[in-house]
Design a protein around this motif. Structure first.
Motif, short mmCIF file in Angstrom:
data_model
loop_
_atom_site.label_atom_id
_atom_site.label_comp_id
_atom_site.label_asym_id
_atom_site.label_seq_id
_atom_site.Cartn_x
_atom_site.Cartn_y
_atom_site.Cartn_z
N ARG A 81 23.94 10.20 -19.75
CA ARG A 81 23.29 11.25 -19.00
C ARG A 81 22.09 11.80 -19.78
O ARG A 81 21.01 12.00 -19.24
CB ARG A 81 24.29 12.37 -18.76
CG ARG A 81 23.94 13.27 -17.61
CD ARG A 81 25.16 14.14 -17.32
NE ARG A 81 24.87 15.52 -17.63
CZ ARG A 81 24.25 16.35 -16.79
NH1 ARG A 81 23.88 15.91 -15.61
NH2 ARG A 81 24.02 17.58 -17.12
N GLU A 222 22.60 10.70 -10.39
CA GLU A 222 23.89 11.14 -9.86
C GLU A 222 23.94 11.05 -8.34
O GLU A 222 22.92 11.07 -7.70
CB GLU A 222 24.17 12.58 -10.28
CG GLU A 222 24.66 12.60 -11.72
CD GLU A 222 24.59 13.99 -12.33
OE1 GLU A 222 24.22 14.94 -11.63
OE2 GLU A 222 24.86 14.08 -13.53
N SER B 48 26.31 23.75 -11.11
CA SER B 48 25.97 22.49 -11.77
C SER B 48 25.10 21.61 -10.90
O SER B 48 24.17 20.95 -11.38
CB SER B 48 27.23 21.73 -12.16
OG SER B 48 27.98 22.49 -13.08
N THR B 49 25.41 21.60 -9.61
CA THR B 49 24.63 20.81 -8.69
C THR B 49 23.17 21.28 -8.70
O THR B 49 22.24 20.46 -8.75
CB THR B 49 25.20 20.95 -7.26
OG1 THR B 49 26.59 20.61 -7.29
CG2 THR B 49 24.48 20.06 -6.28
N SER B 52 21.47 20.07 -11.83
CA SER B 52 21.14 18.63 -11.80
C SER B 52 19.90 18.38 -10.98
O SER B 52 19.10 17.50 -11.31
CB SER B 52 22.23 17.79 -11.17
OG SER B 52 23.44 18.10 -11.59
N MET B 57 18.08 14.95 -12.21
CA MET B 57 19.16 13.97 -12.26
C MET B 57 19.71 13.66 -10.88
O MET B 57 20.26 12.60 -10.64
CB MET B 57 20.30 14.49 -13.13
CG MET B 57 20.08 14.30 -14.60
SD MET B 57 19.85 12.57 -15.05
CE MET B 57 21.54 12.01 -15.07
#
Ligand SMILES: Nc1ncnc2c1ncn2[C@@H]1O[C@H](COP(=O)(O)OP(=O)(O)OP(=O)(O)O)[C@@H](O)[C@H]1O
Ligand SMILES: [Mg+2]
Lengths: 222, 242
Positions: A81, A222, B48-49, B52, B57
């Protein structure tokens, strides 16, 4: 380029600190060779037919070990990651991991091969040198796919199962070709199919390395 | 006309779905430069989402996200941000120095040698630079994690519950470091469910509940009790999930 080198360098630094995988690989190969050498009283001719397969069982085991090592360290502390969060191009990260895994596997294989020669009383000739390109082509076929599938597997829980489930069917052709060509080389007699099979192996490697390189970016997201 | 200071992070109607699970339902907010911004929320609130998506990410299902004026998915601003979570991102079988050298190369850090020594001194690990990370104590690990995060001198820090699993001492150390970064004018985005620590550090805060923004405000002048009261009146009882 420096990204690829940085990854290879880092992987080798770590690997030389823990030599347990080399030991495991040796013991396993030794076992295979011993069992198949002394348990079956077979003719030299038959032995010549099955030994290429045995050699590749040991090679593939080295490859599995190499892949496992290579990605275990990227998983432990969320490292894959963090690699994906750097500005480094994901394609270069792929090549770094792919090269370091391939190099490891090839080194393992080079350590196994002398054992194999001793146990099976292989007659060496100039033709035996063909084993080097064959090992390289077979190993690349395995590690190019293995690298991307290991990255996929990091995100899933039952990673080992998924890895083998996906990997085995896909690498079957290149393993068969590797065993075939190795058989020719050990028999000291290249069949007419030898050259076309080598070409097929090259094509397989180029295709799967390219696909894996292109897909890696999406795998690490992700 | 007065030129407005552009926000470091701008989110508009961010929505994220994982199949049928909704992780964010229309989240909009802005984080101005040099601000310490804390996101409070329970488990499953979507913190957290959100992080990201900001780090690039993960992609949002819909909505607009801009970090330093660009889409984080384009990866052009990666060198300006750093993510710290409860994972160390370090390699156990490398030395402290090797870890930093490795990441420094991936971030193309200039004058890497001097820089690694500088940050190692900064976190008080210079004398342990040749030791393997696996021999480090929890607190030392934490310090090296921070060294790694500040190595490329980023402008924006994204911290996802960084206090998880830290003891009192390590927590204080991290707080101290965050205060230093704040004083340097860095922009910091923190997620936590610890109201006490969050309030102590923040300039601004936001509460996420059931994957939505239910409150944003300035933290100055706000007492912990007032925040606590607000927080518990806004988050309804039961599961935060769906
Ligand atoms: N990869 C995923 N696949 C499916 N659902 C997910 C995924 N990631 C998050 N979710 C769901 O999205 C919602 C928000 O999750 P998220 O992890 O962002 O919450 P959080 O605020 O960080 O919670 P926590 O405090 O537990 O870390 C949850 O309902 C979660 O189950
Ligand atoms: Mg979370």
């Amino acid at each position: 380029m420096s990204v690829i080198w940085a990854i290879i360098r880092k992987d080798f630094q770590m690997e030389f600190r823990t030599k347990d995988s080399v030991t495991a690989m040796w013991i396993f190969s030794l076992l295979i060779f011993v069992i198949f050498n002394f348990t079956f009283e077979v003719s030299r001719l038959l032995m010549l037919q099955i030994s290429p397969g045995l050699l590749w069982v040991a090679f593939i085991f080295s490859g599995m070990l190499g892949l496992n090592r290579s990605f275990q360290v990227e998983k432990e502390n969320g490292n894959l990651r963090s690699l994906a969060l750097t500005p480094a191009d994901p394609g270069l990260i792929y090549f770094g991991k792919f090269f370091s895994t391939t190099l490891f596997t090839l080194i393992f294989e080079a350590l196994i091969f002398p054992l194999f020669i001793i146990f099976y009383d292989i007659h060496l000739s100039l033709l035996t040198l063909w084993i080097i390109p064959i090992a390289i082509l077979g190993t690349i076929g395995f590690t190019s796919l293995g690298t991307i599938l290991s990255a996929v597997a990091i995100h899933t829980k039952q990673q080992q199962i998924l890895l083998s489930l996906l990997l085995w069917p896909m690498i079957t052709p290149i393993i068969i070709w590797s065993v075939k060509t190795t058989g020719d080389v050990l028999a000291g007699d290249l069949s007419t199919a030898f050259q076309p099979v080598i070409i097929r192996m090259i094509v397989f490697d180029v295709i799967f390395t390219t696909i894996s390189y292109l897909l890696f970016e999406y795998v690490v997201q992700e | 006309m007065i030129e407005q200071v552009p926000a470091v992070i701008t989110a508009e109607k961010l929505r994220k779905e994982f199949g049928r699970v909704v992780a964010l339902r229309g989240v909009s907010f802005q984080v101005p430069a040099s601000t310490f911004f804390t996101i409070f929320g329970r488990n499953g609130a979507g913190k957290s989402t959100l992080l990201s998506i900001i780090s690039g990410m993960a992609a949002a299902s819909s909505g607009v996200i801009r970090v330093f004026g660009e889409d984080p998915a384009a990866r052009t601003q990666r060198h300006r941000l750093s993510v710290i979570s409860h994972e160390s991102f370090l390699y156990d079988n490398l030395t402290a120095l090797e870890n930093l050298e490795f990441y420094g190369k991936l971030y193309s850090v200039q004058d890497l040698k001097e820089r690694t020594h500088h940050v190692l001194r900064q976190v008080g690990l210079h004398h342990r630079r040749f030791d393997l990370v696996r021999t480090f104590s929890r607190g030392m690990l934490q310090r090296l994690t921070i060294a790694r995060a500040i190595l490329h001198n980023p402008d924006l820090f994204l911290l996802d519950e960084p206090f998880t699993g830290l003891d009192q001492h390590a927590t204080e150390m991290l707080i101290g470091l965050l205060e230093t970064l704040k004083a340097q004018g860095k922009t910091i985005l923190l997620t936590t469910h610890d109201l006490h620590i969050g309030l102590r550090l923040s300039d601004q805060y936001m509460i996420l509940e059931r994957q939505q923004v239910v409150e944003t405000g300035s933290a100055s002048g706000l007492t912990e009790d007032a925040l606590r009261e607000k927080y518990f009146s806004l988050i309804s009882s039961g599961e935060a999930g769906q």
